[in-house]
Design a protein around this motif. Structure first.
Motif, PDB file in Angstrom:
ATOM      1  N   GLU A   1       1.035  -1.295   0.004  1.00  0.00           N
ATOM      2  CA  GLU A   1       0.068   0.042  -0.409  1.00  0.00           C
ATOM      3  C   GLU A   1       0.909   1.006  -0.161  1.00  0.00           C
ATOM      4  O   GLU A   1       1.731   1.827   0.804  1.00  0.00           O
ATOM      5  CB  GLU A   1      -0.774  -0.227   1.249  1.00  0.00           C
ATOM      6  CG  GLU A   1      -1.822  -0.940   1.539  1.00  0.00           C
ATOM      7  CD  GLU A   1      -2.188  -1.173   3.081  1.00  0.00           C
ATOM      8  OE1 GLU A   1      -1.961  -0.085   2.959  1.00  0.00           O
ATOM      9  OE2 GLU A   1      -3.056  -1.891   3.346  1.00  0.00           O
TER      10      GLU A   1
ATOM     11  N   TYR B   1      -3.718   7.325  -2.966  1.00  0.00           N
ATOM     12  CA  TYR B   1      -4.242   6.275  -2.767  1.00  0.00           C
ATOM     13  C   TYR B   1      -3.264   5.006  -3.977  1.00  0.00           C
ATOM     14  O   TYR B   1      -3.898   4.764  -5.085  1.00  0.00           O
ATOM     15  CB  TYR B   1      -4.467   5.575  -2.373  1.00  0.00           C
ATOM     16  CG  TYR B   1      -4.544   6.171  -0.434  1.00  0.00           C
ATOM     17  CD1 TYR B   1      -4.618   5.294   0.831  1.00  0.00           C
ATOM     18  CD2 TYR B   1      -5.750   7.300  -0.225  1.00  0.00           C
ATOM     19  CE1 TYR B   1      -4.660   6.726   1.955  1.00  0.00           C
ATOM     20  CE2 TYR B   1      -6.209   8.268   0.704  1.00  0.00           C
ATOM     21  CZ  TYR B   1      -5.557   7.608   1.249  1.00  0.00           C
ATOM     22  OH  TYR B   1      -6.013   8.071   3.011  1.00  0.00           O
TER      23      TYR B   1
ATOM     24  N   LYS C   1       0.625   5.456  -0.368  1.00  0.00           N
ATOM     25  CA  LYS C   1       0.126   7.079  -0.479  1.00  0.00           C
ATOM     26  C   LYS C   1       0.730   8.349  -0.598  1.00  0.00           C
ATOM     27  O   LYS C   1       2.520   8.024  -0.094  1.00  0.00           O
ATOM     28  CB  LYS C   1      -1.359   7.492   0.557  1.00  0.00           C
ATOM     29  CG  LYS C   1      -0.236   7.015   2.417  1.00  0.00           C
ATOM     30  CD  LYS C   1      -1.297   7.443   2.895  1.00  0.00           C
ATOM     31  CE  LYS C   1      -1.229   7.400   4.157  1.00  0.00           C
ATOM     32  NZ  LYS C   1      -1.992   7.498   5.911  1.00  0.00           N
TER      33      LYS C   1
END
Ligand SMILES: *[C@@H]1O[C@H](CO)[C@@H](O)[C@H](O)[C@H]1NC(C)=O
Ligand SMILES: *[C@@H]1O[C@H](CO)[C@@H](O)[C@H](O)[C@H]1NC(C)=O
Length: 300
Positions: free
Chosen positions: A98, A121, A100
């Motif tokens: 992940e 994101y 961002k």
């Protein structure tokens, strides 16, 4: 008296209002086109983004980015402040990556207050083939004498007939992932691998993938990242010599184990026991010696 107090109050309010509105009018858009790509390095992923649209950065104002990343399931994000638009960072490929990014604007155009954009994101996951149980089990590695890395594993479940396992590795400095060539076998199946010449990989992430192919079904690859210095194991010291002096002093000498282990990392432990003809001599540890080369100590 009363009107004058009121007047002061209203001036203060007005002034406060002006400052708040001037900084809240300055906003900045998030970056665009956040992308994660896999260069095939078994855990190092490339993350890039484009600047926000129409940034005409007023002079005396700078644009920076706050880039954060983690694997799904981690509690903390790793944080990087940067002006760059591209990073290569390490992930555990068996879990979702992940990331961002947000834009940060600061300078005279913002009254020196940092203005932050919304986040954008992105996530990435390598295609997960096979069932989790089909991944190899009990994967362990030891960096023997700071010289060679030996990794071992057991087949996943159910142990597929005719499975062929391979170990792949990458560290910063290798142009691409390489395949281990020196396997240990059990009944014709690869269950271990030895890698040599890894000095370039010390004190860095060493990415490993153990995967396999079986005729019956696809197998889940295992991904892991090692740090060699945490896996180091020295062998025994060599040339142990015990002698008794005329003064009945026991002298014990030895030389360091072979290999490339940095001498300051070695510590020795000496144990001794009197042979009284018992089945199990009671070993005692009279003293610890650090970094000793040809050491000796007095006994009894
Ligand atoms: C060891 O690795 C280096 C690159 O890291 C390479 O240039 C060299 O040829 C290798 N040596 C052996 C003996 O494989
Ligand atoms: C195992 O992983 C390596 C490196 O990613 C890849 O080149 C190879 O094709 C894979 N093999 C199988 C059987 O999936």
């Amino acid at each position: 008296m009363a009107p004058r107090g009121l007047c002061t109050l209203s001036v203060v309010l007005l002034w406060g209002c002006v400052v708040v509105s001037s900084s809240s009018h300055t906003t900045v858009a998030p970056p665009r086109d956040l992308q994660i790509t896999d260069p095939g390095l078994l855990g190092a992923l490339d993350v890039e983004w484009k600047p926000p649209p129409n940034v005409q950065t007023p002079s005396e104002c700078t644009v920076k980015y706050k880039f954060e990343y983690r694997n799904t399931g981690d509690t903390d994000w790793k944080v990087i402040f940067t002006r760059k638009l591209k990073f290569r960072v390490g992930f555990d490929l068996s879990r979702t990556a992940e990331v961002k990014v947000q834009t940060l604007l600061k300078g005279r155009c913002t009254n020196d207050v940092e203005v932050q954009s919304d986040w954008i994101y992105a996530t990435f996951q390598v295609p997960l083939q096979g069932k989790l149980e089909s991944q190899v089990q009990n994967f362990h590695c030891i960096y023997h004498d700071w010289e060679y890395l030996k990794c071992t594993w057991q087949p996943g479940l159910p142990a597929p007939p005719g499975v062929h396992y391979g170990l792949y590795y990458w560290y910063e400095g290798l142009a691409q992932a390489a395949r281990c060539e020196d396997y240990t076998q059990d009944h014709g199946m690869n269950v271990g691998c030895t890698l040599r010449n890894l000095s370039q990989a010390e004190y860095r992430d060493l990415n490993i993938c153990v995967n396999g192919s079986a005729a019956a079904a696809p197998l889940r690859p295992l991904y892991t990242t090692l740090r060699l210095q945490n896996l180091a194991k020295p062998s025994s010291p060599r040339q142990l010599v015990v002698s008794m002096s005329a003064a009945e002093e026991l002298h014990v000498t030895w030389s360091p184990p072979g290999g490339q282990t940095p001498p300051q990392c070695l510590e020795y432990e000496v144990e001794m026991a009197e042979d009284l003809g018992e089945a199990k001599p009671a070993w005692q540890c009279p003293e610890k010696k650090t970094s000793s080369y040809l050491s000796s100590f007095q006994s009894f």
